[in-house]
Design a protein around this motif. Structure first.
Motif, PDB file in Angstrom:
ATOM      1  N   ARG A  96       1.635-106.246  19.703  1.00 29.75           N
ATOM      2  CA  ARG A  96       2.507-105.082  19.692  1.00 29.75           C
ATOM      3  C   ARG A  96       1.880-103.945  20.496  1.00 29.75           C
ATOM      4  O   ARG A  96       2.528-103.305  21.304  1.00 29.75           O
ATOM      5  N   ASP A  97       0.593-103.706  20.287  1.00 28.92           N
ATOM      6  CA  ASP A  97      -0.084-102.620  21.026  1.00 28.92           C
ATOM      7  C   ASP A  97      -0.122-102.918  22.517  1.00 28.92           C
ATOM      8  O   ASP A  97       0.080-102.029  23.345  1.00 28.92           O
TER       9      ASP A  97
ATOM     10  N   SER B 185       3.247-102.233  23.957  1.00 29.39           N
ATOM     11  CA  SER B 185       3.508-100.793  24.032  1.00 29.39           C
ATOM     12  C   SER B 185       2.853-100.227  25.285  1.00 29.39           C
ATOM     13  O   SER B 185       3.404 -99.348  25.934  1.00 29.39           O
TER      14      SER B 185
ATOM     15  N   ASN C 133       4.956-101.019  28.303  1.00 26.71           N
ATOM     16  CA  ASN C 133       6.204-100.266  28.317  1.00 26.71           C
ATOM     17  C   ASN C 133       6.152 -99.089  29.278  1.00 26.71           C
ATOM     18  O   ASN C 133       7.128 -98.744  29.925  1.00 26.71           O
TER      19      ASN C 133
END
Lengths: 219, 262
Positions: free
Chosen positions: A7-8, A11, A14
């Motif tokens: 997830r990190d 991110s 992104n």
């Protein structure tokens, strides 16, 4: 080390993505990662314990389970999530390399190290192609390994040490099938997003190139 | 990656929501996600292990369980929560896009007088008007649709919201009609009714928010129409200037109050 790491990572990716890229990250988070962790994992949790064969022969159940499920669906799903998210790292590495180079030479080599132009554009395009390729590979793998996305209630097994053909019953086949279809649908959605992002970028930068050339000719 | 990540994502949207939207978010997190994770998952945790059928025939239990529970309640709720939270991402993306545009303009030097620095743009709370109003309203509309669809799917799949104690099953390979017993039926019924009740409250909150937004929209439109009908003369110009200043003051007060509370 858990899904939080992925997830990190995503991110971080992104930041350097286009609009469609951000939609792709959102789809991967919400409809694939979150569904996997919150719902799908628990369905396959006790799949071996709940796999039941109509026989008392020791070892028969183990052998049959291993024969019909060489790699469990849920493990393939997890591998697919990891593989599909990894090409985005190429972009992150390239941006870090650019920033490092700028720091080393102590001068502004790039207008904006995170902007998708020049070499970073090619890295981004390669990452998109890899992502799409890996999605397709995993979908085909799922289809070939398990004869489609259907899960039967009953499988017939006659491998040693099972004495004859034995009926073996899979647990929760309908629920597993629903989630496999969900996985296939989100995979296809991600493939569509990747392909549209690819065509958008190629189109945008070919127009830019063409206009630059046109202006040079006029001068 | 778990519900905590969803909390982080949706928490960002909270700043730009209406008050009803903030209540909805609180209800979602405390009465649905938290209850799901902390309590409901335990209740359904042993559902197949403790699903017992009155037969020794191997495979009968598996088949009967699959027949009566094509998709478990707990998984359906998890999917419902994920789908219901997703439209809020539309708003988050729109806000991020607006911020990006404002940052670009700031860098070009257009709005230096409005913002002191980029941090201010990052912390700014956007009013729900213009294109953001349409995004916000469509997100509420989609939320409503998803909630309704899942509630109907629940009702349709399980013939109501009660969990029976006993189910009669005669799917092959069960030899005859066999009695199968569900584990913890009363507790499951209680939780099912609780989740449905909270779903209904969320639907009501969404409907109320939709009405509130529509009312605000029509009031604003009629105000603008009323203002444009008046003839522009010197006194009216001063009045409108004073109105604008009053609005700005009340807005900044509102921002401080909301900033305080969030």
């Amino acid at each position: 080390m858990s899904w939080a790491f992925l997830r990190d990572l995503l991110s971080g990716v992104n930041k350097y993505s286009t609009g469609i890229g951000r939609i792709w990250v959102a789809v991967v988070f919400m409809f694939r990662l979150l569904v996997y962790v919150a719902a799908a994992e628990n369905i396959w949790k006790h799949e071996h314990d709940e796999f039941e064969c109509n026989i008392k022969q020791p070892g028969c159940e183990n052998v049959c389970f291993d024969h019909f499920f060489p790699v469990s669906h849920i493990r393939l799903w997890a591998l697919q999530l990891i593989m599909v998210s990894t090409p985005s790292l190429l972009v992150v590495f390239h941006v870090a390399y650019r920033e490092n180079r700028q720091k080393q030479h102590n001068q502004k080599l790039y207008r904006n190290p995170g902007k998708i132009d020049g070499g970073l554009l090619y890295t981004y395009l390669i990452s998109l192609i890899l992502k799409t390729g890996l999605e397709i590979v995993f979908l085909v793998l799922f289809y070939k390994l398990y004869n489609g996305f259907k899960i039967p209630h009953l499988v017939k097994c006659d491998i040693k040490p099972c004495p004859n053909t034995v009926d073996c019953y899979i647990s929760k086949p309908t629920e597993k099938m629903i989630f496999l279809y969900f996985l296939a649908a989100t995979s296809c959605l991600c493939i569509v997003l990747n392909l549209s992002e690819l065509s958008y970028l190629i189109f945008k930068y070919s127009i830019k190139c063409y206009l630059k050339r046109h202006m040079k000719k006029q001068q | 990656m778990d519900w905590g990540a969803l909390h982080t994502i949706l928490g960002g949207v909270n700043k730009h929501s209406t008050s009803i939207g903030k209540i909805w978010l609180t209800v979602l997190f405390i009465f649905r996600i938290m209850i799901l994770v902390v309590a409901a998952e335990r209740v359904w945790g042993d559902e197949q292990d403790d699903f017992v059928c009155n037969t020794l025939q191997p495979g009968c239990r598996n088949v009967c369980y699959d027949h009566f529970f094509p998709i478990s309640h707990i998984r359906l709720w998890a999917l419902q929560l994920i789908f219901v939270s997703t439209p809020a991402l539309l708003v988050a993306m729109h806000v991020a896009y607006r911020r990006h545009e404002k940052k670009r303009q700031f860098r070009k030097g257009d709005q230096k007088c409005e913002y002191k620095d980029i941090e201010e743009i990052r912390k700014q709370r956007f009013r729900i008007e213009g294109s953001l109003w349409w995004t916000y309203t469509s997100s509420i509309f989609f939320r409503l649709i998803f909630e309704a669809v899942f509630m109907y799917a629940f009702y349709f799949m399980y013939d109501g919201f009660r969990m029976p104690r006993l189910m009669k099953c005669n799917a092959w390979p069960c030899p005859n009609t066999v009695d199968c017993f569900v584990s913890r039926p009363t507790e499951k019924t209680v939780f099912t009714i609780f989740m449905i009740a909270v779903s209904s409250i969320c639907i009501l909150l969404n409907v109320a928010e939709l009405f509130y937004l529509l009312t605000k929209f029509f009031l604003r439109r009629s105000k603008k129409a009323g203002n444009s009908k008046q003839q522009p003369n010197h006194e009216n110009k001063e009045e409108t200037k004073q109105n604008e200043m009053n609005e700005l003051i009340s807005d900044s007060c509102q921002n401080t109050v909301i900033g305080f509370s969030s």
